[in-house]
Scaffold this motif. Structure first.
Motif, PDB file in Angstrom:
ATOM      1  N   GLU A 181     -17.474  11.366  -6.435  1.00 42.38           N
ATOM      2  CA  GLU A 181     -16.375  11.746  -7.313  1.00 42.38           C
ATOM      3  C   GLU A 181     -15.035  11.461  -6.653  1.00 42.38           C
ATOM      4  N   LEU A 182     -14.910  11.755  -5.373  1.00 41.72           N
ATOM      5  CA  LEU A 182     -13.656  11.467  -4.666  1.00 41.72           C
ATOM      6  C   LEU A 182     -13.399   9.960  -4.607  1.00 41.72           C
ATOM      7  N   LYS A 183     -14.433   9.183  -4.373  1.00 44.16           N
ATOM      8  CA  LYS A 183     -14.278   7.724  -4.343  1.00 44.16           C
ATOM      9  C   LYS A 183     -13.803   7.196  -5.686  1.00 44.16           C
ATOM     10  N   THR A 184     -14.435   7.654  -6.765  1.00 47.38           N
ATOM     11  CA  THR A 184     -14.027   7.203  -8.102  1.00 47.38           C
ATOM     12  C   THR A 184     -12.613   7.653  -8.424  1.00 47.38           C
ATOM     13  N   ALA A 185     -12.260   8.885  -8.055  1.00 51.82           N
ATOM     14  CA  ALA A 185     -10.914   9.389  -8.324  1.00 51.82           C
ATOM     15  C   ALA A 185      -9.856   8.584  -7.578  1.00 51.82           C
ATOM     16  N   PHE A 186     -10.135   8.188  -6.343  1.00 47.71           N
ATOM     17  CA  PHE A 186      -9.174   7.376  -5.586  1.00 47.71           C
ATOM     18  C   PHE A 186      -9.043   5.973  -6.184  1.00 47.71           C
ATOM     19  N   GLU A 187     -10.139   5.421  -6.699  1.00 42.98           N
ATOM     20  CA  GLU A 187     -10.048   4.108  -7.352  1.00 42.98           C
ATOM     21  C   GLU A 187      -9.179   4.193  -8.605  1.00 42.98           C
ATOM     22  N   ILE A 188      -9.368   5.241  -9.401  1.00 43.47           N
ATOM     23  CA  ILE A 188      -8.531   5.415 -10.591  1.00 43.47           C
ATOM     24  C   ILE A 188      -7.080   5.649 -10.193  1.00 43.47           C
ATOM     25  N   GLY A 189      -6.867   6.450  -9.135  1.00 47.18           N
ATOM     26  CA  GLY A 189      -5.506   6.690  -8.668  1.00 47.18           C
ATOM     27  C   GLY A 189      -4.807   5.413  -8.221  1.00 47.18           C
ATOM     28  N   PHE A 190      -5.534   4.496  -7.580  1.00 42.75           N
ATOM     29  CA  PHE A 190      -4.944   3.218  -7.172  1.00 42.75           C
ATOM     30  C   PHE A 190      -4.481   2.416  -8.378  1.00 42.75           C
ATOM     31  N   LEU A 191      -5.309   2.395  -9.434  1.00 38.69           N
ATOM     32  CA  LEU A 191      -4.923   1.671 -10.650  1.00 38.69           C
ATOM     33  C   LEU A 191      -3.714   2.313 -11.325  1.00 38.69           C
ATOM     34  N   ILE A 192      -3.609   3.630 -11.236  1.00 37.79           N
ATOM     35  CA  ILE A 192      -2.462   4.316 -11.834  1.00 37.79           C
ATOM     36  C   ILE A 192      -1.182   3.986 -11.070  1.00 37.79           C
ATOM     37  N   TYR A 193      -1.282   3.842  -9.767  1.00 37.78           N
ATOM     38  CA  TYR A 193      -0.101   3.600  -8.935  1.00 37.78           C
ATOM     39  C   TYR A 193       0.511   2.219  -9.173  1.00 37.78           C
ATOM     40  N   ILE A 194      -0.292   1.221  -9.541  1.00 40.76           N
ATOM     41  CA  ILE A 194       0.192  -0.164  -9.572  1.00 40.76           C
ATOM     42  C   ILE A 194       1.413  -0.358 -10.470  1.00 40.76           C
ATOM     43  N   PRO A 195       1.406   0.031 -11.757  1.00 37.06           N
ATOM     44  CA  PRO A 195       2.599  -0.234 -12.581  1.00 37.06           C
ATOM     45  C   PRO A 195       3.838   0.513 -12.103  1.00 37.06           C
ATOM     46  N   PHE A 196       3.666   1.739 -11.607  1.00 32.83           N
ATOM     47  CA  PHE A 196       4.818   2.493 -11.124  1.00 32.83           C
ATOM     48  C   PHE A 196       5.356   1.905  -9.821  1.00 32.83           C
ATOM     49  N   LEU A 197       4.474   1.370  -8.991  1.00 31.45           N
ATOM     50  CA  LEU A 197       4.914   0.718  -7.765  1.00 31.45           C
ATOM     51  C   LEU A 197       5.714  -0.546  -8.072  1.00 31.45           C
ATOM     52  N   ILE A 198       5.288  -1.291  -9.084  1.00 32.85           N
ATOM     53  CA  ILE A 198       6.032  -2.493  -9.484  1.00 32.85           C
ATOM     54  C   ILE A 198       7.439  -2.123  -9.953  1.00 32.85           C
ATOM     55  N   ILE A 199       7.553  -1.040 -10.717  1.00 31.53           N
ATOM     56  CA  ILE A 199       8.874  -0.602 -11.172  1.00 31.53           C
ATOM     57  C   ILE A 199       9.755  -0.237  -9.991  1.00 31.53           C
ATOM     58  N   ASP A 200       9.204   0.480  -9.014  1.00 34.39           N
ATOM     59  CA  ASP A 200       9.984   0.855  -7.831  1.00 34.39           C
ATOM     60  C   ASP A 200      10.467  -0.378  -7.077  1.00 34.39           C
ATOM     61  N   MET A 201       9.606  -1.385  -6.923  1.00 32.91           N
ATOM     62  CA  MET A 201       9.987  -2.594  -6.201  1.00 32.91           C
ATOM     63  C   MET A 201      11.054  -3.379  -6.950  1.00 32.91           C
ATOM     64  N   VAL A 202      10.907  -3.479  -8.268  1.00 33.55           N
ATOM     65  CA  VAL A 202      11.893  -4.229  -9.061  1.00 33.55           C
ATOM     66  C   VAL A 202      13.252  -3.546  -9.009  1.00 33.55           C
ATOM     67  N   VAL A 203      13.273  -2.227  -9.164  1.00 32.08           N
ATOM     68  CA  VAL A 203      14.545  -1.491  -9.135  1.00 32.08           C
ATOM     69  C   VAL A 203      15.193  -1.612  -7.773  1.00 32.08           C
ATOM     70  N   ALA A 204      14.406  -1.485  -6.690  1.00 33.59           N
ATOM     71  CA  ALA A 204      14.969  -1.593  -5.349  1.00 33.59           C
ATOM     72  C   ALA A 204      15.534  -2.996  -5.099  1.00 33.59           C
ATOM     73  N   SER A 205      14.850  -4.033  -5.578  1.00 37.17           N
ATOM     74  CA  SER A 205      15.342  -5.404  -5.389  1.00 37.17           C
ATOM     75  C   SER A 205      16.630  -5.657  -6.175  1.00 37.17           C
ATOM     76  N   VAL A 206      16.693  -5.152  -7.415  1.00 34.66           N
ATOM     77  CA  VAL A 206      17.894  -5.347  -8.227  1.00 34.66           C
ATOM     78  C   VAL A 206      19.085  -4.639  -7.609  1.00 34.66           C
ATOM     79  N   LEU A 207      18.898  -3.410  -7.160  1.00 32.70           N
ATOM     80  CA  LEU A 207      20.000  -2.670  -6.546  1.00 32.70           C
ATOM     81  C   LEU A 207      20.470  -3.340  -5.261  1.00 32.70           C
ATOM     82  N   MET A 208      19.547  -3.869  -4.494  1.00 38.17           N
ATOM     83  CA  MET A 208      19.930  -4.538  -3.254  1.00 38.17           C
ATOM     84  C   MET A 208      20.692  -5.828  -3.551  1.00 38.17           C
ATOM     85  N   SER A 209      20.263  -6.579  -4.573  1.00 43.97           N
ATOM     86  CA  SER A 209      20.958  -7.823  -4.915  1.00 43.97           C
ATOM     87  C   SER A 209      22.355  -7.567  -5.467  1.00 43.97           C
TER      88      SER A 209
END
Length: 247
Positions: A181-209
């Motif tokens: 159950e912990l293994k499956t929950a961590f796999e689902i958590g990784f998939l949940i993190y991906i779109p939010f991580l992309i938003i964080d990276m895009v915002v940080a790059s735009v602000l830096m530029s």
């Protein structure tokens, strides 16, 4: 297991003790007497074992149901959103409990029909009822547990490779189920993190530029993540996927 059956069980178990306590209150006399026979010692040990099981019952029930996967995934979701303590822990745990009740309803209905009902009708003994109640829970855990995890604990216990569920002891099945159950929950958590991580990276790059080095990226990314989560109906998707992952 239906609510009225649970209420009936507590009523049947509680009324005799309540009546006995009321009749004993006027002449209450507590006295420590030595145990002189093996039967008295065995009775005391049974009471001690029962109190120990009752103390561990909440943890046992949590680890033998879908609660672990649900609460871990919802915790990952809150961290991925970056909303700190929103939703609060009470909301996450409460939602996890009700989702667990929904997911485990078929298992508990089977326990009610095969174990609790016959026991309340005096058709089977307590020991036989406990064994019948354990089988649906074992089938649920076996369906969700991974083969590698089951083999791991079977090897640690010095047992041979199991051919079917009947050859797996409960002491090996429960930890294998929890690890899976912990293994499956961590796999689902990784998939949940991906779109939010992309938003964080895009915002940080735009602000830096743009040279806005002093503006914290979270001030911009948090509202964007929230509006994205609302637009895609995130709660509907997350809860629906969690429930379907057990079927």
């Amino acid at each position: 297991m239906t609510a009225h059956r649970i209420g009936l069980l507590f009523l049947l178990l509680g009324l005799p003790g309540l009546a006995g306590a009321q009749s004993a209150l006027p002449g209450l006399d507590m006295e420590l007497t030595p145990m002189n026979s093996p039967d008295e010692v065995a009775t005391g040990l049974r009471i001690l074992a029962l109190l120990t099981v009752l103390t561990l019952a909440p943890a046992i029930l949590v680890l033998m149901t879908s609660f672990v996967r649900v609460v871990v995934v919802l915790s990952f979701l809150r961290q991925a959103l970056g909303t700190q303590q929103t939703p609060p822990n009470q909301v996450i745990i409460g939602l996890s409990l009700f989702l667990t009740l929904f997911i485990m309803a078929p298992v508990w209905q089977q326990i009610d029909q095969e174990a609790l009902g016959p026991y309340l009708d005096n058709q089977i003994s307590f020991q036989e009822g406990a064994m019948r109640a354990l089988e649906p829970a074992r089938e649920f855990m076996f369906a969700q547990a991974g083969d590698r995890e089951v083999r791991l604990f079977m090897n640690l216990a010095g047992e041979d490779k199991p051919a079917d569920l009947s050859e797996i002891p409960t002491r090996a099945l429960i930890p294998a189920f929890v690890i899976s159950e912990l293994k499956t929950a961590f796999e689902i958590g990784f998939l949940i993190y991906i779109p939010f991580l992309i938003i964080d990276m895009v915002v940080a790059s735009v602000l830096m530029s743009m040279g806005m080095m002093m503006l914290p990226p979270v001030m911009i990314s948090l509202p964007m993540k929230l509006i994205l989560f609302v637009l895609v109906d995130g709660w509907y998707l997350i809860v629906g996927s969690l429930v379907e992952s057990f079927q």
